[in-house]
Design an enzyme around this catalytic site. Structure first.
Site, PDB file in Angstrom:
ATOM      1  N   HIS A  83       8.800  42.578 -26.845  1.00  0.00           N
ATOM      2  CA  HIS A  83       8.708  43.204 -28.220  1.00  0.00           C
ATOM      3  C   HIS A  83       7.919  41.868 -29.059  1.00  0.00           C
ATOM      4  O   HIS A  83       6.925  41.816 -29.937  1.00  0.00           O
ATOM      5  CB  HIS A  83       9.763  43.288 -28.814  1.00  0.00           C
ATOM      6  CG  HIS A  83       9.888  43.934 -30.422  1.00  0.00           C
ATOM      7  ND1 HIS A  83       9.548  43.042 -31.340  1.00  0.00           N
ATOM      8  CD2 HIS A  83       9.935  45.060 -30.733  1.00  0.00           C
ATOM      9  CE1 HIS A  83       9.740  43.771 -32.245  1.00  0.00           C
ATOM     10  NE2 HIS A  83       9.747  44.916 -32.059  1.00  0.00           N
ATOM     11  N   ARG A  84       8.590  40.497 -28.930  1.00  0.00           N
ATOM     12  CA  ARG A  84       8.073  39.367 -29.397  1.00  0.00           C
ATOM     13  C   ARG A  84       8.019  39.151 -31.279  1.00  0.00           C
ATOM     14  O   ARG A  84       7.754  38.246 -31.686  1.00  0.00           O
ATOM     15  CB  ARG A  84       6.533  39.015 -29.038  1.00  0.00           C
ATOM     16  CG  ARG A  84       6.115  39.031 -27.447  1.00  0.00           C
ATOM     17  CD  ARG A  84       4.926  38.357 -27.279  1.00  0.00           C
ATOM     18  NE  ARG A  84       3.768  38.834 -28.327  1.00  0.00           N
ATOM     19  CZ  ARG A  84       2.716  38.035 -28.292  1.00  0.00           C
ATOM     20  NH1 ARG A  84       2.502  37.017 -27.783  1.00  0.00           N
ATOM     21  NH2 ARG A  84       1.821  38.485 -29.063  1.00  0.00           N
ATOM     22  N   ASP A  85       8.806  40.118 -31.706  1.00  0.00           N
ATOM     23  CA  ASP A  85       9.217  39.886 -33.059  1.00  0.00           C
ATOM     24  C   ASP A  85      10.213  40.668 -33.634  1.00  0.00           C
ATOM     25  O   ASP A  85      10.417  41.567 -34.514  1.00  0.00           O
ATOM     26  CB  ASP A  85       7.719  40.635 -34.097  1.00  0.00           C
ATOM     27  CG  ASP A  85       7.927  40.065 -35.600  1.00  0.00           C
ATOM     28  OD1 ASP A  85       8.613  39.101 -35.572  1.00  0.00           O
ATOM     29  OD2 ASP A  85       7.144  40.560 -36.049  1.00  0.00           O
ATOM     30  N   VAL A  86      11.412  40.377 -32.634  1.00  0.00           N
ATOM     31  CA  VAL A  86      12.653  40.842 -32.974  1.00  0.00           C
ATOM     32  C   VAL A  86      13.349  40.371 -34.232  1.00  0.00           C
ATOM     33  O   VAL A  86      13.764  39.136 -34.014  1.00  0.00           O
ATOM     34  CB  VAL A  86      13.582  40.734 -31.840  1.00  0.00           C
ATOM     35  CG1 VAL A  86      14.898  41.407 -32.092  1.00  0.00           C
ATOM     36  CG2 VAL A  86      12.825  41.595 -30.660  1.00  0.00           C
ATOM     37  N   ASN A  90      12.910  44.687 -38.373  1.00  0.00           N
ATOM     38  CA  ASN A  90      12.528  45.474 -37.153  1.00  0.00           C
ATOM     39  C   ASN A  90      13.492  46.263 -36.351  1.00  0.00           C
ATOM     40  O   ASN A  90      13.161  46.762 -35.319  1.00  0.00           O
ATOM     41  CB  ASN A  90      11.492  44.319 -36.355  1.00  0.00           C
ATOM     42  CG  ASN A  90      10.227  44.121 -37.051  1.00  0.00           C
ATOM     43  OD1 ASN A  90       9.884  44.871 -37.848  1.00  0.00           O
ATOM     44  ND2 ASN A  90       9.528  43.314 -36.573  1.00  0.00           N
TER      45      ASN A  90
END
Length: 271
Positions: A83-86, A90
């Site tokens: 995911h890299r943007d938890v 979000n």
């Protein structure tokens, strides 16, 4: 909306994952030069809850939300999606108390072979700063899906403490706050760290003042503290996968995680 490349990536990565704890993508079509994604509707987000709710979430509720976040991450990672943007904004909440990971605009696909030679280089400019793991703060271009596990740990701590773990105003300050909590980053504590691109650009004193988690956040429940000390490890090689984190005693101890039916109140909190 715009951001064509991100939208296309979001569509491709979301289409790869079908799980109750990941926002469902219903359809995708182009309008003019835009790629339009139609996704399931969620009433609220954890970001809204944390901004509006005074103080800490009840331990069983925080544990129930963390369980669903990690279940969503396990599903993503098993499909080869990072995911890299938890971050709390979000983490979406449905009226039924289901937690769903959303916004896959920074997601990347990876494969099992990425652990070997010739793996792709990823960008370190991902994950909103407060939830960004230390390897990305040091500019790592090769990393794996447990970048998301660090972020999940930061979110759990924030739910239980009532404030962000390390609210840095710059990447350097962010790294300094993280090292104050978790100790120095050197070859003894984290083999390989000195080879990261930005390691030599950001020098911190190894004997800088420490504020370990149990001292910095004395109100953390003891079961959560034990779990967070496992999940929030500087060295990504020592950090558990989402699958391993879900097997930790924390989720099987009293208070047990609230099931979705007991979390419906979260989606009703007004900003």
């Amino acid at each position: 909306g715009g951001g064509g490349d991100n939208r296309e990536r979001e569509w491709l990565t979301m289409a790869a994952v079908d799980h109750p704890n990941v926002v469902r993508l219903f359809e995708c079509h182009t309008e003019a030069s835009c790629l339009v994604l139609a996704m399931e509707y969620c009433e609220s987000s954890l970001g809204r809850v944390l901004e509006a709710a005074p103080g800490r979430l009840p331990p069983s509720a925080a544990k129930g939300v963390a369980l669903q976040i990690l279940q969503g991450l396990r599903a993503c990672h098993s499909c080869g999606v990072m995911h890299r943007d938890v971050k709390p904004w979000n983490v979406l909440l449905s009226a039924e108390g289901i937690v769903k990971l959303g916004d896959f605009g920074l997601a990347r696909t990876f494969s099992g072979e990425d652990a070997g030679k010739g793996r792709p280089k990823y960008s370190s400019a991902v994950a909103t700063r407060w939830y960004r793991p230390p390897e990305l703060l040091y500019g790592a271009r090769e990393y794996n899906s447990n970048v998301d596990v660090w972020s999940a740990g930061c979110i759990l701590l924030e739910m239980l403490a009532g404030c962000p773990m390390a609210p840095g105003e710059s990447d350097i300050q962010q790294l300094g706050l993280v090292l104050q909590l978790f100790g120095p980053a050197n070859e003894q504590t984290w083999p390989g760290v000195s080879k990261l691109p930005d390691y030599d650009k950001i020098i911190f004193d190894d004997d800088m003042e420490r504020h370990p988690l149990r001292q910095a956040f004395p109100l953390l429940p003891s079961d959560a503290l034990a779990f967070l000390e496992v999940v929030l490890q500087l060295d990504p090689a020592k950090r558990p996968s989402a699958e391993e984190a879900l097997r930790h005693d924390y989720f099987f101890q009293e208070p047990l995680p609230d099931p979705p039916a007991a979390l419906t109140w979260l989606a009703e909190i007004e900003a």
